[in-house]
Every structure is written in C-alpha cells, then in structure tokens.
Design a protein around this motif. Structure first.
Motif, short mmCIF file in Angstrom:
data_model
loop_
_atom_site.label_atom_id
_atom_site.label_comp_id
_atom_site.label_asym_id
_atom_site.label_seq_id
_atom_site.Cartn_x
_atom_site.Cartn_y
_atom_site.Cartn_z
N ILE A 132 -1.84 1.42 -4.60
CA ILE A 132 -0.92 0.29 -4.53
C ILE A 132 0.36 0.63 -5.27
O ILE A 132 0.33 1.06 -6.42
CB ILE A 132 -1.56 -0.98 -5.15
N ARG B 243 0.82 -1.20 0.00
CA ARG B 243 0.00 0.00 0.00
C ARG B 243 0.86 1.27 0.00
O ARG B 243 1.99 1.27 0.51
CB ARG B 243 -0.92 0.01 1.24
N GLU C 224 -7.02 -3.43 -8.11
CA GLU C 224 -5.71 -3.25 -7.49
C GLU C 224 -4.58 -4.01 -8.19
O GLU C 224 -3.42 -3.61 -8.11
CB GLU C 224 -5.76 -3.66 -6.02
N PRO D 142 -5.00 -8.33 -1.83
CA PRO D 142 -5.90 -7.40 -2.53
C PRO D 142 -7.25 -7.34 -1.83
O PRO D 142 -7.82 -8.36 -1.45
CB PRO D 142 -6.04 -8.03 -3.92
N GLU E 146 -12.13 -5.72 -6.21
CA GLU E 146 -10.89 -5.13 -5.71
C GLU E 146 -9.66 -5.80 -6.32
O GLU E 146 -8.64 -5.16 -6.58
CB GLU E 146 -10.84 -5.22 -4.19
#
Length: 245
Positions: free
Chosen positions: A142, A46, A94, A60, A90
C-alpha cells in the motif's frame, strides 16, 4: 476508471479459461466515518507494480488464510465467519487501524468474473471508524491512503486521477445514497448481504458493461439484450450505473 482496469476486464482479452482459475476467499472492510461534507470512506492505493489491481484505490482487505479460519473456529475459509477475522487483520496490516471483529457487518459478496488470471470470492463488510487514529500504510503493498466522500472519489475517477474497480465504485454509490454511517449500519443489519457475480460484455455502442443478477442480459452474458437493467457501464466520462425500478 483507468485503461489498465478496462483491459483487465475486456472479454476479448481473456487469457485463462474460467475453469482453470480457482477462486480464492477474500475479505475487505468499508471503513466509514461522518465528515463535514458527508459520509467518508477509507481508501488505500495499491502499489502500481502489483499484478492484481496495481495502482487502484481499494478498501482495506486481502485473502482469507488458514489462520483466519482457525481464529474463527471454522474450517470454511469461504464463509462469513473466517472472512470477518481476515478483514479485521488486513485493516491492521494495511492501515494500522483496529476494528473489532464483532463490529464488522456483512454488506455484499462479490465473485470476480471469468477472464483474469486471479479470481476471488470476496466478502465486503461495513464498519464505523472506532476512534480517530492516523492511518499508517506499509509503503510496500500500500502506497497511500485517503478519507474521501463518494462524490470526491467519483470526480477523481472520472478525471482519471483515481482508479476504482467496479465493486469499489458501486459500494461507494450505495453508502452515499444512505447518507450517514448510522444509516448504513442500520440498513446492513436489516437485510441480507447483496450478491454479485458479474458477467462482462459489450453493449450496442461497444462500451464495456458489467452485468449483474437481475439484468436481462446476465443469464447469457449478452449486454445487447432488451429488458430489465442492472449494470455498470464503462463510459468515456466515467462509470454509469443503470438499474430498472
């Protein structure tokens, strides 16, 4: 493990009463594959500037929104059905990867302990990598990705090269014990999901401890109580897990 993460969980540093923090529904995907050195999991780093777990390596995932519930045909954003859709969404947002919703198997459910200004009720799902594809992160929320064995992740965590939150660390430990993706999925299919509502305390040595259901200290949140053990200790050399037979 990092100093940032330890301070965030220290009960002495609590800034917001638990009653004032509304739980938010969330979901995450423990995406797995069998590698040359054993089972591997996809972890994403992150953005360090993010307020919640900034700089941490995570699976994720993210919040369950109203659209996820609508796609699932339910009004319950905290339920497993809406969470499946959120987890799949997600993963694509991501990491630019796709996992069919029906392939996501419930593994565990975690509730953020009181203290942090944000608290989540998070479903963890396990899934096998559908096909070999490059992971593409957004560079915003990310910043990096890596397929890692649990052993490699633990070594990097101990060396303070990889910040892992307790749920991530413990989940990696659990899948490592099973040894292969097929064994993990078979195990998940055969049992109910694990439930965790951690309580944070300090033991007699002053070490920070995450207490889980079944630990003698969990009902009162007192890590100094003698008896059964089900806890994660934030030791100087890294996390240490204790569970009574």
């Amino acid at each position: 493990m990092s100093d940032r993460g330890e301070r965030a969980l220290d009960p002495a540093d609590t800034e917001v009463p638990a009653a004032e923090v509304e739980l938010a529904p969330a979901a995450t995907v423990v995406l797995l594959r069998d590698g040359p050195a054993g089972i591997e999991a996809l972890l994403l780093r992150r953005n360090p500037d993010l307020a919640f777990h900034g700089g941490a390596w995570v699976f994720p995932g993210g919040r369950v929104d109203a659209q996820d519930a609508a796609r699932a045909g339910t009004a319950d954003r905290f339920g497993v059905t809406a969470a499946r859709h959120a987890a799949a969404r997600e993963l694509t947002e991501e990491a630019d990867l796709v996992a069919p919703v029906e392939d996501l198997v419930p593994w565990s459910h975690w509730v953020t302990p009181p203290g942090p200004p944000r608290r989540f009720a998070t479903w963890f799902f396990v899934a096998a990598e559908a096909e070999v594809e490059d992971v593409v992160v957004d560079g915003d929320e990310i910043h990096a990705s890596d397929w890692v064995t649990p052993a490699a992740a633990f070594a990097r965590c101990t060396a303070r090269e990889m910040d892992l939150a307790p749920p991530t660390w413990l989940t990696l430990r659990q899948v490592a014990e099973l040894g292969s993706v097929s064994a993990v999925l078979t195990h998940a299919d055969a049992r109910d999901e694990l439930r965790y509502e951690p309580r944070i305390s300090r033991d007699t040595t002053g070490a920070l401890v995450s207490l889980y259901q079944g630990d003698a200290g969990w009902p009162t949140g007192d890590a100094t109580v003698d008896g059964a053990r089900h806890r994660l200790i934030w030791a100087e050399a890294g996390y240490r897990f204790e569970r009574s037979p």
